[in-house]
Design a protein around this motif. Sequence first.
Motif, PDB file in Angstrom:
ATOM      1  N   ASP A 190      15.306   5.630 -60.174  1.00 47.42           N
ATOM      2  CA  ASP A 190      15.432   6.148 -61.540  1.00 47.42           C
ATOM      3  C   ASP A 190      16.133   7.496 -61.580  1.00 47.42           C
ATOM      4  OD1 ASP A 190      14.099   3.984 -62.752  1.00 47.42           O
ATOM      5  OD2 ASP A 190      12.145   4.878 -62.303  1.00 47.42           O
ATOM      6  N   MET A 191      15.734   8.411 -60.684  1.00 52.56           N
ATOM      7  CA  MET A 191      16.228   9.782 -60.775  1.00 52.56           C
ATOM      8  C   MET A 191      16.227  10.410 -59.377  1.00 52.56           C
ATOM      9  SD  MET A 191      14.953  12.782 -63.412  1.00 52.56           S
ATOM     10  CE  MET A 191      15.079  11.633 -64.780  1.00 52.56           C
ATOM     11  N   VAL A 192      17.260  11.230 -59.115  1.00 52.11           N
ATOM     12  CA  VAL A 192      17.440  11.853 -57.802  1.00 52.11           C
ATOM     13  C   VAL A 192      17.440  13.364 -57.972  1.00 52.11           C
ATOM     14  CG1 VAL A 192      18.964  12.108 -55.818  1.00 52.11           C
ATOM     15  CG2 VAL A 192      18.749   9.874 -56.946  1.00 52.11           C
ATOM     16  N   ASP A 193      16.641  14.038 -57.157  1.00 49.93           N
ATOM     17  CA  ASP A 193      16.487  15.491 -57.204  1.00 49.93           C
ATOM     18  C   ASP A 193      17.533  16.137 -56.295  1.00 49.93           C
ATOM     19  OD1 ASP A 193      15.573  18.061 -57.419  1.00 49.93           O
ATOM     20  OD2 ASP A 193      13.655  17.714 -56.421  1.00 49.93           O
ATOM     21  N   SER A 244      13.250  10.429 -56.446  1.00 45.99           N
ATOM     22  CA  SER A 244      13.657  10.601 -55.065  1.00 45.99           C
ATOM     23  C   SER A 244      14.422  11.913 -54.955  1.00 45.99           C
ATOM     24  CB  SER A 244      14.527   9.406 -54.640  1.00 45.99           C
ATOM     25  OG  SER A 244      14.982   9.551 -53.312  1.00 45.99           O
ATOM     26  N   ASN A 245      15.093  12.160 -53.803  1.00 44.63           N
ATOM     27  CA  ASN A 245      15.913  13.365 -53.695  1.00 44.63           C
ATOM     28  C   ASN A 245      17.121  13.115 -52.808  1.00 44.63           C
ATOM     29  OD1 ASN A 245      15.535  14.663 -50.872  1.00 44.63           O
ATOM     30  ND2 ASN A 245      13.425  14.244 -51.494  1.00 44.63           N
ATOM     31  N   SER A 246      17.979  14.132 -52.686  1.00 42.23           N
ATOM     32  CA  SER A 246      19.247  13.996 -51.964  1.00 42.23           C
ATOM     33  C   SER A 246      19.367  15.008 -50.837  1.00 42.23           C
ATOM     34  CB  SER A 246      20.429  14.147 -52.931  1.00 42.23           C
ATOM     35  OG  SER A 246      20.414  15.422 -53.543  1.00 42.23           O
ATOM     36  N   GLY A 247      18.240  15.553 -50.375  1.00 42.14           N
ATOM     37  CA  GLY A 247      18.291  16.470 -49.259  1.00 42.14           C
ATOM     38  C   GLY A 247      18.463  17.921 -49.669  1.00 42.14           C
ATOM     39  N   VAL A 261       8.534  12.324 -55.067  1.00 39.16           N
ATOM     40  CA  VAL A 261       8.061  12.098 -53.705  1.00 39.16           C
ATOM     41  C   VAL A 261       9.019  12.793 -52.747  1.00 39.16           C
ATOM     42  CG1 VAL A 261       7.566  10.388 -51.921  1.00 39.16           C
ATOM     43  CG2 VAL A 261       7.030   9.884 -54.330  1.00 39.16           C
ATOM     44  N   GLY A 262       8.524  13.826 -52.071  1.00 41.69           N
ATOM     45  CA  GLY A 262       9.316  14.505 -51.055  1.00 41.69           C
ATOM     46  C   GLY A 262      10.176  15.626 -51.594  1.00 41.69           C
ATOM     47  N   ASN A 263      10.747  16.398 -50.633  1.00 40.86           N
ATOM     48  CA  ASN A 263      11.537  17.579 -50.972  1.00 40.86           C
ATOM     49  C   ASN A 263      12.468  17.925 -49.814  1.00 40.86           C
ATOM     50  OD1 ASN A 263      11.865  20.324 -52.539  1.00 40.86           O
ATOM     51  ND2 ASN A 263      11.436  20.892 -50.420  1.00 40.86           N
TER      52      ASN A 263
END
Length: 829
Positions: free
Chosen positions: A432-435, A408-411, A376-378
């Motif tokens: 669970d996991m961060v992009d 999810s992600n980290s920006g 979800v998201g980028n």
Amino acid sequence: MSRSRALAALVAVSLAAAVPGARAAAETDYTITVDPTARGAAIADTLYGVFFEDINRAADGGLYAELVQNRSFEYDPVDNRSYTGLTSWAPLSGPVEVVDDDQRLNERNRRYLKLGLPAGVVNSGYNSGVNVVEGKRYDFSVWARSEQPATVTASLTDPAGGLLADSLQVQVQGDTWTKYTGSFTARKSTTTGRLAVSGTGTGALRLDMVSLFPHDTYKNRPNGLRADLAEKVAALKPGFVRFPGGCLVNVNSHYGYEAPNWERRRSYQWKDTVGPVEQRATNANFWGYNQSYGLGYYEYFQFAEDIGAMPLPVVPALVTGCGQNRATDDPALLQRHIQDTLDLIEFANGPVTSTWGELRADMGHPEPFKLTHLAVGNEENLPDQYFANFTRFRDAIKARYPQITVLSNSGPDDTGAVFDRLWQLNKQAGVDMVDEHYYNTPDWFLQNNNRYDSYDRNGPKVFLGEYASQGNKLSNALAEAAYMTGLERNADVVKLASYAPLFANQDYVQWQPDMIWLNNHASWGSANYEVQKLFMTNVGDHVVPSTQTSTPSVSAPITGAIGLSTWATSAAYDDVRVTSSTGASLFSDDFSGTDAQWTRAAGRGTWAVSGGRYVQSDAAAQDTLVTAGDVNWHDYDLDVKATKLSGAEGFLVAFGVKDTGNYYWWNLGGWNNTQSAVEKAVGGGKSTLLSHGTQVETGRTYDLRVSVRGRHVELFLDGQKWGEFTDDKVSEPFRQVVTRDTATGELVVKVVNAQASPARVKLDLGNRVSVANTAKVTTIQGGPDDMNTEFFQPVRARETTLRGVKTSFTTTFPAHSVTFIRIKDRRLS
């Protein structure tokens, strides 16, 4: 302490070139000590994958095999100022008009071509034209309707109109939209072909969805993929395919999240891309061109299945990234996108009795696509707004599909305030996991091999969704290879990783580097592709613990001149002073005279002394760096007053300047004035050392100070400390990791030597293992500036046999190389 340095105190290291016979046989450059009886982190089959985004014409004109550009006449100047409904088309004869009225093909395919018979048009395809290969078959189709009986003639021609194949004709009967088809077999080859379509008869002939496909698509699928490109991806044996972006996902850069009418295009939404191709929307692409959606979610899922990869779709979180700062304030819109995401999972995995599972079956795939991961998201720049939306997506998905891993992600960067805040939120929420995404210099990758050594083993796992070292030379690929040894060593934390982007059409390049390059008739893997392929096809099942001696380094102070610059902004500078750490004046300029002390590069902005200030007045110019001073300066304070006059960003103050490709600069108000950072440029490529959310006000004068001491830098904004950093990381050009392939009973020793001299290495496997005396060796080696092109590909993997393998032996790894040695462990054979 890094694992790779654990033995540094035990073994003396020499940096002399490894020339046989040049020194005593007992000397070695490095020692690698392996414990084959121990077991390190398990490595998932999905560790390495690919990331596809429709950038650089990667889809239409690239992976999607359609040869006709603007096949449905939907190009529009609202999407790109240069577009018209006839972009890529030219009239041959008769009255030709692009029409939008109630006789259209359907609501999503609104425009069509109206010919006043007799009349005709010709399409030029992509790049230099349509690629036609002698003896190959090409499949033509068109939707047509006619007030009176009419004949449509389709021809493959050269630019002068000469036939490349026998023309084909179809008889249009009736004023109802009907699909007509036919095929050509080419008699000649050309890369500059054209598709000519003409009509004869009386009255008006209407045409839409004019299409030409090579018959030989990947796995011969209709509406399929260009075979050579798909095969190059398949040869990587990727564990996953991330799609469809990237910045493409976040939001349409021109029009926001939703369109009030068809003229104002929508953000990328998966439902626009499925169903019969003639019923799919066309849309403005984030990267400034039009996309047909012929390559849609069904085709992405199908391609992932065809190459044995896990599908990993990315859906918009309705918070912008990629240099923008907006979030939706419409709860109904957010809820609709959440429902769309639930429907996407149903499309991928639902039974044929479900609404979206039935559509999948109708498209030809009744079996589920086995979707397990969804992002979800980028690269969102508003961490709290993003995470609030992400949480709503995740809660809804987990409530209905608890088996789905939601990423999810980290920006947009590897460090900084956004990165730190998002990681804090992700950890607190048990994500669970961060992009993570970052594009940095080769030096950064050589300095940060141990990045994931200190990550929390009990926290969220890492998906390194986008990374590259800002170049397609062998030196770039080797820096990435060195970094990948760290990814494998930390396979318990880094679960997925993909180089980015995947494709670039050489005539439509918007971003580089890229893994695979193409034009309309050829494709070639970059040096980075060759390295990625070597790693991706030799992963192993788990890490075998190993240590190495390290490369010694000398820590010299930051040295260099100073500079001023702007980026899409007009700014004024004044009262520039450089003072040594002892208080001596090194430089000053109050611009009461000329700019004789400054060096300007031709074509970089419009600089002039005006009103006692140094003004760069071109608000559209980028990278306008001017420099002054001595490249040998060190331990100094730089003071300057800066004022933004107009434009998109702020100002840039450079220090440690060696030349226009090697420097540090304080980038205040960068990324469309969404954040500020200190960036380090090496060889023209930049990496971020420090980042904050500071924005710059137009018309306000700021007092800036940069204080350089050794390799430590402090930055002050209007007398207040803004930030500080120490640039003391050591580049390690020699890296290694060892994994085990349980199926073959082999230890896979992976060694990267990214330095200019060979490395003699003692490889010690201990006395508790029995090995075969020969091993298969695969090496990629060349000059650091070597690049693969269409006509010359010097960077290739080469296989040899290594003899004399023992539990302890010495071998030499070439300069600028990556080498994999597969050593048979007889205990497991």
